[in-house]
Write an enzyme that holds these catalytic residues in place. Sequence first.
Site, PDB file in Angstrom:
ATOM      1  N   SER A 190      86.549 -25.037   1.944  1.00 51.72           N
ATOM      2  CA  SER A 190      86.796 -26.566   1.685  1.00 51.72           C
ATOM      3  C   SER A 190      88.275 -26.466   1.269  1.00 51.72           C
ATOM      4  CB  SER A 190      86.202 -26.986   0.836  1.00 51.72           C
ATOM      5  OG  SER A 190      86.321 -28.283   0.376  1.00 51.72           O
ATOM      6  N   THR A 191      88.718 -27.036   0.101  1.00 53.16           N
ATOM      7  CA  THR A 191      90.030 -27.167  -0.214  1.00 53.16           C
ATOM      8  C   THR A 191      90.802 -25.920  -0.185  1.00 53.16           C
ATOM      9  OG1 THR A 191      89.387 -28.731  -1.978  1.00 53.16           O
ATOM     10  CG2 THR A 191      91.733 -28.139  -2.017  1.00 53.16           C
ATOM     11  N   HIS A 239      85.683 -28.368   5.343  1.00 53.25           N
ATOM     12  CA  HIS A 239      85.256 -29.834   4.849  1.00 53.25           C
ATOM     13  C   HIS A 239      86.628 -30.411   5.379  1.00 53.25           C
ATOM     14  CE1 HIS A 239      82.538 -28.418   1.486  1.00 53.25           C
ATOM     15  NE2 HIS A 239      82.011 -28.289   2.552  1.00 53.25           N
ATOM     16  N   MET A 258      86.572 -26.446  -3.578  1.00 57.06           N
ATOM     17  CA  MET A 258      85.755 -27.101  -4.795  1.00 57.06           C
ATOM     18  C   MET A 258      84.291 -27.316  -4.682  1.00 57.06           C
ATOM     19  SD  MET A 258      87.159 -30.161  -6.674  1.00 57.06           S
ATOM     20  CE  MET A 258      86.161 -31.557  -7.141  1.00 57.06           C
ATOM     21  N   ASP A 299      79.115 -26.136  -2.121  1.00 56.86           N
ATOM     22  CA  ASP A 299      78.554 -26.048  -0.839  1.00 56.86           C
ATOM     23  C   ASP A 299      78.634 -24.422  -0.224  1.00 56.86           C
ATOM     24  OD1 ASP A 299      77.500 -26.867   1.523  1.00 56.86           O
ATOM     25  OD2 ASP A 299      79.473 -27.297   2.425  1.00 56.86           O
TER      26      ASP A 299
END
Length: 348
Positions: free
Chosen positions: A164-165, A190, A283, A286
């Site tokens: 993600s991030t 993401h 973050m 998931d």
Amino acid sequence: MSIKVLVVDDSALIREVLTRMLSRDGDIDVVGTATDPIDAREKIKQLNPDVVTLDIEMPNMNGLAFLEKLMRLRPTPVVMVSTLTKKGASETLLALELGAVDFVAKPSAEFAGGIDAFGAGLRDKIRAAAKSDVRGQASRVDAPKVAIRTAAAPDGALIAIGASTGGVEAIRTVLTNMPADCPPIVIAQHMPAGFTGRFAARLDELCALKVAEAEDRMPLLPGHAYVAPGDFHLRVERSSGQLKCRLGQDGLESGHRPSVDVLFTSVAKTVGAMAVGAILTGMGRDGARGLKLMREAGAYTVGQSQASALVYGMPRVAFEEGAVVEQAPIDQIAGRLANALNKVRPAA
């Protein structure tokens, strides 16, 4: 303690909208706004914000040029506010390469989920950026690169990666280190619709592998990597004896679509012990559940180490829940995956 944010945008309307949205929950304080990078430079010195939101197209200095200077001279968490165009997507990916933590697409009239969803997503990204380690990333010295000679494995083996991030750069690091003879790679990052195609194209330019945005029923081939399209879940299925991509727009999972959990769960079920998996910076949680299922099915699993992760959220949860065999710095993950692939045995 509230998160101090400086909003940088040449549009008075966008500055007002972002300020109102960010201030809504009370834990984020917009300490100032700036109309262009020259103004922003002075405000950053005066206000010492925790996070900066930055537009790309601005007068006096392009946002990318300003970002490059900022990350070199005063590393600060930056969230880009991007236009949802092909040019905007390319510039956004360049911003992430230059050190921006994350981005949001400017809301349009047809924005899916409306302005409230945009605001909630923006606030989450600001919170993640405030916890990110951009100073550590800027000062980190990569280990000398040792070429991986082979990542060959039996037919039916698979690599699954979720992030993600901070994942755009982390995935680039892993993929550029993977040799062209590796098994198929499936990736859930993401990222909203409109950006994943350009992300795959950028990876394709940089890697020995062939990288593409996944399409429904696309066969998974060795030496190829497949990126889940924005707003679609990616699953792996076996059809006519061959591994294939399956796309779906069923509900959000762990708050996301694409979801890393959805991808990893399908890999655990379909590929089992012939898979290897990596969970990278991001973050939230998931991917932890799906990666644990992969490990329980006999797959080798690795999590990105805290010291090398921009946001040590997803890898931390996966580690705490026993989903990873080991943790490793990002520049060693390709080597760990290749080593594990050498030990994969064909299914009986």
